[in-house]
Design an enzyme around this catalytic site. Structure first.
Site, PDB file in Angstrom:
ATOM      1  N   GLU A   1      24.058  51.693  27.059  1.00  0.00           N
ATOM      2  CA  GLU A   1      24.588  52.501  25.952  1.00  0.00           C
ATOM      3  C   GLU A   1      25.910  52.124  25.379  1.00  0.00           C
ATOM      4  O   GLU A   1      26.221  52.451  24.266  1.00  0.00           O
ATOM      5  CB  GLU A   1      24.654  53.949  26.844  1.00  0.00           C
ATOM      6  CG  GLU A   1      23.390  54.645  27.152  1.00  0.00           C
ATOM      7  CD  GLU A   1      23.210  55.609  28.273  1.00  0.00           C
ATOM      8  OE1 GLU A   1      24.474  55.886  28.852  1.00  0.00           O
ATOM      9  OE2 GLU A   1      22.067  55.948  28.677  1.00  0.00           O
TER      10      GLU A   1
ATOM     11  N   LYS B   1      26.504  58.800  34.256  1.00  0.00           N
ATOM     12  CA  LYS B   1      26.983  59.001  32.836  1.00  0.00           C
ATOM     13  C   LYS B   1      27.947  60.102  32.660  1.00  0.00           C
ATOM     14  O   LYS B   1      28.722  60.088  33.332  1.00  0.00           O
ATOM     15  CB  LYS B   1      25.660  59.085  32.042  1.00  0.00           C
ATOM     16  CG  LYS B   1      24.356  58.133  32.656  1.00  0.00           C
ATOM     17  CD  LYS B   1      23.283  58.049  31.562  1.00  0.00           C
ATOM     18  CE  LYS B   1      22.318  57.372  32.070  1.00  0.00           C
ATOM     19  NZ  LYS B   1      21.324  56.883  31.303  1.00  0.00           N
TER      20      LYS B   1
ATOM     21  N   SER C   1      14.272  54.908  34.059  1.00  0.00           N
ATOM     22  CA  SER C   1      13.531  56.056  34.518  1.00  0.00           C
ATOM     23  C   SER C   1      12.686  56.052  35.725  1.00  0.00           C
ATOM     24  O   SER C   1      11.487  56.437  35.940  1.00  0.00           O
ATOM     25  CB  SER C   1      12.054  56.167  33.374  1.00  0.00           C
ATOM     26  OG  SER C   1      12.784  56.545  32.100  1.00  0.00           O
TER      27      SER C   1
ATOM     28  N   HIS D   1      26.546  48.206  30.196  1.00  0.00           N
ATOM     29  CA  HIS D   1      25.412  49.120  30.413  1.00  0.00           C
ATOM     30  C   HIS D   1      24.943  49.311  29.115  1.00  0.00           C
ATOM     31  O   HIS D   1      25.754  49.125  27.907  1.00  0.00           O
ATOM     32  CB  HIS D   1      25.587  50.648  30.878  1.00  0.00           C
ATOM     33  CG  HIS D   1      24.732  51.605  30.971  1.00  0.00           C
ATOM     34  ND1 HIS D   1      24.135  52.180  29.729  1.00  0.00           N
ATOM     35  CD2 HIS D   1      23.971  51.890  32.057  1.00  0.00           C
ATOM     36  CE1 HIS D   1      23.073  53.070  30.330  1.00  0.00           C
ATOM     37  NE2 HIS D   1      22.849  52.841  31.591  1.00  0.00           N
TER      38      HIS D   1
ATOM     39  N   ASN E   1      24.011  56.293  38.641  1.00  0.00           N
ATOM     40  CA  ASN E   1      24.870  56.336  37.358  1.00  0.00           C
ATOM     41  C   ASN E   1      24.674  57.822  36.722  1.00  0.00           C
ATOM     42  O   ASN E   1      23.832  58.019  36.098  1.00  0.00           O
ATOM     43  CB  ASN E   1      24.347  55.142  36.351  1.00  0.00           C
ATOM     44  CG  ASN E   1      25.122  55.325  34.841  1.00  0.00           C
ATOM     45  OD1 ASN E   1      26.137  55.870  34.810  1.00  0.00           O
ATOM     46  ND2 ASN E   1      24.473  54.807  33.796  1.00  0.00           N
TER      47      ASN E   1
ATOM     48  N   GLY F   1      16.443  56.459  30.447  1.00  0.00           N
ATOM     49  CA  GLY F   1      16.494  57.757  29.909  1.00  0.00           C
ATOM     50  C   GLY F   1      15.093  58.146  28.981  1.00  0.00           C
ATOM     51  O   GLY F   1      14.987  59.237  28.407  1.00  0.00           O
TER      52      GLY F   1
ATOM     53  N   GLU G   1      17.894  46.448  33.141  1.00  0.00           N
ATOM     54  CA  GLU G   1      17.628  47.620  32.747  1.00  0.00           C
ATOM     55  C   GLU G   1      16.907  47.658  31.254  1.00  0.00           C
ATOM     56  O   GLU G   1      17.707  47.509  30.383  1.00  0.00           O
ATOM     57  CB  GLU G   1      18.732  48.697  32.583  1.00  0.00           C
ATOM     58  CG  GLU G   1      19.571  48.786  33.921  1.00  0.00           C
ATOM     59  CD  GLU G   1      20.327  50.253  33.723  1.00  0.00           C
ATOM     60  OE1 GLU G   1      19.981  51.013  34.776  1.00  0.00           O
ATOM     61  OE2 GLU G   1      21.147  50.268  33.200  1.00  0.00           O
TER      62      GLU G   1
HETATM   63  C1  PEP Z   1      20.692  54.208  33.581  1.00  0.00           C
HETATM   64  O1  PEP Z   1      21.457  54.873  32.684  1.00  0.00           O
HETATM   65  O2  PEP Z   1      21.218  52.878  34.035  1.00  0.00           O
HETATM   66  C2  PEP Z   1      19.371  54.464  33.760  1.00  0.00           C
HETATM   67  C3  PEP Z   1      18.622  53.781  34.331  1.00  0.00           C
HETATM   68  O3  PEP Z   1      19.035  55.857  33.555  1.00  0.00           O
HETATM   69  P1  PEP Z   1      17.597  56.429  33.691  1.00  0.00           P
HETATM   70  O4  PEP Z   1      17.350  56.318  35.101  1.00  0.00           O
HETATM   71  O5  PEP Z   1      18.070  58.132  33.310  1.00  0.00           O
HETATM   72  O6  PEP Z   1      16.584  55.729  32.896  1.00  0.00           O
END
Ligand code: PEP
Length: 249
Positions: free
Chosen positions: A98, A12, A212, A96, A10, A172, A166
């Site tokens: 976010e 983003k 992460s 997601h 992703n 992040g 997630e």
């Molecule tokens: C994501 O945005 O789906 C995600 C898992 O981000 P990150 O790997 O940066 O934590």
């Protein structure tokens, strides 16, 4: 039934044309396990989707990061599922955290999007996950079950769905779930699918972990029996994404 390992990237809201070209070149030059072993899907911002699709190696696929909840029309700024299908974009990420947090996307709204995208022939990476507060209050399983139930209430065919667990506190932040924490939730989700959808859907639906993930922690996470792959944010913009793909074997 075997569940093929799945690695999503992703990207983003990141990238310039030059940066995107560089990432794609790195991916195209990488030696990774074959597509019989691992399904790789990268998700650039909308504006770069056709460009990335045209440059990307044929054994990797692309996903949009969102799409509109129903048929397109007078919805300024939105991109419809029909448009993605028209551009031969096979996948879309929906729900997601976010978007849930910043744009107030509710469980029902996400579920409506999942159902509509599937009805148009898209494959969906459906994201769920609890906040830190919810985890600390002991409601992790109830939260992810409610998010999954909203989707289950609106779809009847799970063949084109990948469920991405997630945890919001891991996205992040550099704070990855431990392999045991990820396995525990994935196990509970599979149990929920078995009890509330069907044993077959539970056995065949891929449940991937996101939050992460990086080149250093992916191997141990990938070894968990109910972890069927990853959705990767930050590290999907870097060469270590290749190491994450390789954790499939
Ligand atoms: C994501 O945005 O789906 C995600 C898992 O981000 P990150 O790997 O940066 O934590």
């Amino acid at each position: 039934m075997g569940r093929k390992f799945f690695v999503g990237g992703n990207w983003k809201c990141n990238g310039t044309t030059e940066e995107v070209k560089k990432i794609v070149t790195t991916l195209n030059e990488a030696e990774v396990p074959s597509e019989d072993v691992v399904e790789v899907v990268v998700s650039p911002p909308f504006v770069f989707l056709p460009f990335v699709k045209s440059l990307l190696r044929p054994d990797f696929q692309v996903a949009a990061q969102n799409c509109w909840v129903r048929k397109g029309g007078a919805f300024t700024g939105e991109v419809s599922a029909e448009m993605l299908v028209n551009l031969n974009i096979p996948w879309v990420i929906l729900g997601h955290s976010e978007r849930r947090a910043l744009l107030n996307e509710s469980n029902e709204f996400v579920a409506d999007k999942v159902a509509y995208a599937l009805s148009q022939g898209l494959k969906v990476i459906a994201c769920i996950g609890e906040t830190l507060e919810q985890r600390e209050s002991g409601s992790t399983v109830a939260v992810v079950a409610a998010q999954t139930k909203a989707i289950a209430d609106k779809i009847s065919n799970w063949a084109n769905v990948v469920l991405a667990y997630e945890p919001v506190w891991a996205i992040g932040t550099g704070k990855v779930a431990t392999p045991a924490q990820a396995q525990e939730v994935h196990f509970e989700l599979r149990k929920w699918l078995s009890e509330n959808v069907s044993a077959e859907v539970a056995a065949s639906t891929r449940i991937i972990y996101g939050g992460s993930v990086n080149g250093g922690n992916c191997k141990e996470l990938a070894a968990q029996p109910d972890v069927d792959g990853f959705l990767v944010g930050g590290a999907s913009l870097k060469p270590e994404f290749i190491d994450i793909i390789k954790s499939a074997t």
